[in-house]
Structure formats: structure tokens, C-alpha cells
Design an enzyme around this catalytic site. Structure first.
Site, PDB file in Angstrom:
ATOM      1  N   ASP A  26       0.879  -1.391  -0.052  1.00  0.00           N
ATOM      2  CA  ASP A  26      -0.195   0.058  -0.277  1.00  0.00           C
ATOM      3  C   ASP A  26       0.769   1.372   0.006  1.00  0.00           C
ATOM      4  O   ASP A  26       0.522   2.091  -0.821  1.00  0.00           O
ATOM      5  CB  ASP A  26      -1.038  -0.104   1.303  1.00  0.00           C
ATOM      6  N   TYR A  60      -6.015   1.482   8.307  1.00  0.00           N
ATOM      7  CA  TYR A  60      -7.028   1.774   7.866  1.00  0.00           C
ATOM      8  C   TYR A  60      -8.400   1.597   8.136  1.00  0.00           C
ATOM      9  O   TYR A  60      -9.167   0.611   7.706  1.00  0.00           O
ATOM     10  CB  TYR A  60      -6.877   1.190   6.221  1.00  0.00           C
ATOM     11  N   ASP A 103       5.677   0.382   3.440  1.00  0.00           N
ATOM     12  CA  ASP A 103       5.759  -0.833   4.223  1.00  0.00           C
ATOM     13  C   ASP A 103       5.284  -2.035   3.048  1.00  0.00           C
ATOM     14  O   ASP A 103       5.195  -1.931   2.027  1.00  0.00           O
ATOM     15  CB  ASP A 103       4.737  -1.016   5.421  1.00  0.00           C
TER      16      ASP A 103
END
Length: 482
Positions: A75, A227, A78
Site C-alpha cells: 500500500d 485503515y 511498508d
């Protein structure tokens, strides 16, 4: 109206946006933005991989759960695969093709855009193992953030997490349904009908799953720390809007008529899709791609008020920095800027074809005004700002040299295959007072603060971490301007 006639009409009305009226090469920025997605790839890299410093990674993802979850995208900086923002990125890349396909083709980037979408949808197909089962995360966020390793060396836990009937996630399922539906339209226009139909089937199943078994996904899988979802009504409206466009099925129109449209929103993002859904529905009705929306006036009003506020002609305007950048949040502000700019640019084309304007609180606004505003935000990002600094990595001469990104900050495995350990990565690379050895071309960092200041420091993750949901909406805007 055919795609070619629509495109020609838009060019006639908006012909004032030409190369040469800007100091920036939008075509170059577009090329780099799509290269960035190749740098974010997980899995077995293809023979035509253009970002050569990356290698294969995550080749056993899903194995412990008995499923193949190899592929997809990391994403941000990471090595976790978070399905919620990944699906949003795929949706926005797909909308870029649906809305600006001829522009992408003119710049010889349509095939690269479709490849970027397909890398995501191929993975999402694998993740949707049954009609009511969807894997939404691979990797442990906490463990991953305790390590600084390039993805090729990962030693962290790769547990796969799913939603199902007993552990629902309407937001995750809804966003993934939207991604599949939007991508099905993108591939239909590229004459890949078989793949398009396959995507649409997954979209329908996931929409049924999302509406039948309701709940927030972060209550079912541990992505909430990174998220967290504010609700799922927006994803359901968003998915219904894309499915209505992809299928022309009245059942999705009926859902839209009964659903909350969210009112006038303050931002459009991976978490809040209401503004995007409102613009998409309004565009579809005005362009006569579907009708029968009973509450279209409310939806249209909310969509246009959002746009008015973004361009600072509304009743509740989005703040701007003294340098002219829209200001939403301190952390990763540019993701909201690119998403808002996409909606503004997309709606400009609709106004052009309809030969109409928006009635904002501070006067009428036409398509030229919208494109000019979207261009101003892109120009700020590319270097027309108080620091004369490009926030796109690799674009221009003065750009972020130390973005917060594991793979880019550690020597390429192609140059040195010595494994980098969890802590060793921090000691040898994260804290190293040198520029990243690999240029993460096309990445868009979080951006400056409200005072138009930026610290190019990989430890400054609030400003210096790039993410796929920063870049995905920018692809379409760059295509429109190029």
C-alpha cells in the site's frame, strides 16, 4: 454518444488546455506515475517489469490459509497488503481509463494503465475465493512496522485475514465490488470482453455479500489500526453506481434511489467515497448513460457543492495554504488533493459536453474554470510552489530523495543479495543520513504542511511516505492535462 464523439466534443470545448501553457511536462509525470505502481508490486514480477531494482516477493502469501494470495500491491512504504486501499486504487485507476482513456492512448500509456489495473484485479480475484469470502489483508501491520526490510527479504508474519458471513465487512466488499465493476468497463473498452465479464461477475457477488451481511470490516480483520473505516454506506452507494454503469440493471438504480447520498462531503478518499459516488452518478445521468435516479437533484447538488468548495467558490470552502494548495489534513494531505482534483477534472468534461455551468455561491463556474483549478493543484505538486519543490519522486531536479519507503531506502537485491534483517534495516538504512539508493519514480509523498514547508526525511512518515492512493487519482488528472 460514442466514446470518440464524446472525446472530440470535449477537446473542442476545452481546447485551451494545451502543452506549452504550462511549465511542466505532464506526459512525463504521467509515465512516472504508472511506473510507481510497478515498484509497488508484490509477487512474481513479469518479464516486462520496468522497475529493475525490484525483485520477487511474497511468493508464499496465502499458503498458511490454503489459498494463493500471491500478487497485488503493497500500500505505501511498508510490506503489508491492505485490501481496502488497494481496491480503491484499482477503482481510481479504472475510472482514469473509463474517463480519460483517449488521453492515455494518445500518450501511449493506455496499455500501462490497464496493466496496472490488471495487476490489482488479478490479485483481488484470487482474494475472492467464494461468493461470501474475501481476503482483505496479508501481513501483520504491527509486526511489519517493527521491521525495516525490503519486500524481497521479508521475515515478518504473513497471516491472511478474511471477511465472511460470520465476520462481515460491507465497506471492504463494497469497495472491491466497485473496483471490479469499474475495471470491467475499462477492459470492455479495450476489447477484453472475457476478462471484463469475469470481473463483473465478481462485482455482482461481492455487492450481494456486502448488502446481505452488513458490518465494518475492521471489526473482522485487524486493519483498523491503519485503515479504519468510518462506515459502509458510502461504499455501497459507490459500488451500486459503478454496477449501474457496468450493467444497466435497474436493480442498482433502485438501490441508489433508496440509499443515503451522504450530503455535501468535506473530502473524497479511500475511506469516504460519497463525493466520488455523487459525481459519478450525476455524470452518468447528465451524459445519459443511465437514468431513473429519483433523487438526482439532491445528488447533483451535493456533488456540485463539493466541487464549488474545492475550487473556493462555495459556501464552505476547503482551506488553502498561502502557496495555493488545498488543505484537508496534516497527515498525507496530497492524497486528498489528488482525489479532489480528479473529481474536478472529470466533472469539467461533463459540463463541456452538456454545455452548462455550475451555480456556486460565488458565481457560475464553467469547464474552463474547473480544468484551470485542477491544473493549479497539479502544478503545485510538480514544483510551482513556494519551495520550488516537486513532490513527485524523480520528476524535475528538486524532489524527495529520502521518501519513507522500505524497498527504495535499501540497496537493491539485484546489487547486493545479502539478507537485511528486521533490526538491521533500521541500523543500516532507515537511520542512514544519505539519499535512498533507489529512485521511487512517480511516487507522490504526503506533501507539505499548512505553511508550505516540507522535511525530506524518511523518519518523517506523515509527510514523506508515498502511497498508492495518493497516485491513483493523479494518473487520470495527468492524462487529462497531458
Amino acid at each position: 454518444m460514442s466514446c470518440l464523439r464524446y472525446f472530440a466534443c470535449v477537446l473542442c470545448v476545452l481546447g485551451f488546455v494545451q502543452n506549452g501553457l504550462s511549465d511542466f511536462d505532464y506526459g512525463e509525470a504521467l509515465t512516472k506515475s504508472l511506473l510507481y505502481f510497478e515498484a509497488q508490486r508484490s509477487g512474481k514480477l513479469p518479464s516486462n517489469q520496468r522497475v529493475k531494482w525490484r525483485g520477487d516477493s511474497g511468493l508464499n502469501d496465502g499458503k498458511t490459509a490454503g489459498v494463493d494470495l500471491v500478487g497485488g500491491y503493497y500500500d505505501a512504504g511498508d510490506n503489508v497488503k491492505f485490501g481496502f486501499p488497494m481496491a480503491f486504487g484499482v477503482t481510481m485507476l479504472s475510472w482514469s481509463v473509463v474517463q480519460f482513456g483517449p488521453h492515455l492512448k494518445a500518450r501511449n500509456e493506455l496499455s500501462n494503465a490497464l496493466n496496472a489495473i490488471k495487476w490489482g484485479t488479478d490479485y483481488l480475484i484470487k482474494a475472492h475465493t467464494e461468493p461470501n469470502v474475501l481476503y482483505g489483508q496479508v501481513g501483520d501491520g504491527q509486526a511489519d512496522h517493527s521491521c525495516w526490510q525490503r519486500p524481497e527479504d521479508m521475515t515478518t508474519d504473513r497471516t491472511a485475514y478474511k471477511i465472511d458471513q460470520q465476520h462481515p465487512g460491507s465497506d471492504l466488499a463494497g469497495e472491491t465490488a466497485a473496483a471490479f465493476a469499474a475495471a470491467s468497463i475499462a477492459f470492455r473498452s479495450s476489447k477484453s470482453s472475457g476478462y471484463s465479464n469475469k470481473l463483473l461477475q465478481h462485482a455482482k457477488q461481492l455487492f450481494d455479500f456486502a448488502t446481505t451481511h452488513t458490518g465494518l470490516y475492521h471489526n473482522s480483520i485487524p486493519a483498523g489500526a491503519f485503515y479504519s473505516s468510518s462506515g459502509y454506506e458510502d461504499e455501497l452507494l459507490w459500488a451500486a453506481a459503478w454496477l449501474a454503469l457496468a450493467t444497466k440493471d435497474d436493480s442498482y438504480i433502485s438501490f441508489i434511489n433508496k440509499a443515503s447520498n451522504g450530503g455535501t462531503r468535506k473530502m473524497f478518499s479511500w475511506d469516504d467515497k460519497f463525493a466520488g459516488a455523487q459525481v459519478l452518478i450525476t455524470k452518468s445521468v447528465l451524459e445519459k448513460k443511465y437514468g431513473g435516479i429519483g433523487n438526482i437533484n439532491d445528488i447533483k447538488n451535493n456533488a456540485e457543492q463539493f466541487i464549488c468548495n474545492c475550487i473556493n467558490k462555495g459556501s464552505s470552502n476547503v482551506p488553502k495554504t498561502s502557496g495555493g494548495l488545498l488543505w484537508f489534513l496534516e497527515w498525507d494531505n496530497l492524497q486528498y488533493v489528488t482525489s479532489a482534483s480528479f473529481l474536478v477534472a472529470a466533472y469539467a468534461d461533463t459540463l463541456a459536453v452538456a454545455k452548462t455551468t455550475i451555480s456556486c455561491s460565488n458565481g457560475a463556474v464553467g469547464p474552463q474554470d474547473l480544468i484551470k483549478f485542477a491544473q493549479s493543484q497539479v502544478d503545485y505538486i510538480l514544483g510551482s510552489n513556494p519551495k520550488k519543490f516537486s513532490y513527485m519522486v524523480g520528476f524535475g531536479e528538486n524532489y524527495p530523495k529520502r521518501p519513507h519507503h522500505r524497498g527504495a531506502s535499501i540497496v537493491s537485491i539485484k546489487k547486493d543479495s545479502t539478507p537485511v534483517s528486521c533490526q538491521g534495516g533500521f541500523d543500516l538504512w532507515f537511520h542512514k543520513n544519505e539519499d535512498n539508493p533507489n529512485v521511487l519514480e512517480g511516487a507522490l509523498v504526503g506533501g507539505p504542511n499548512f505553511n508550505d514547508e516540507y522535511s525530506d526525511n524518511r523518519e518523517n512518515y506523515q509527510q514523506a511516505e508515498p502511497a498508492t492512493d495518493n497516485v491513483a487519482p493523479l494518473v487520470g488528472v495527468l492524462a487529462r492535462l497531458a
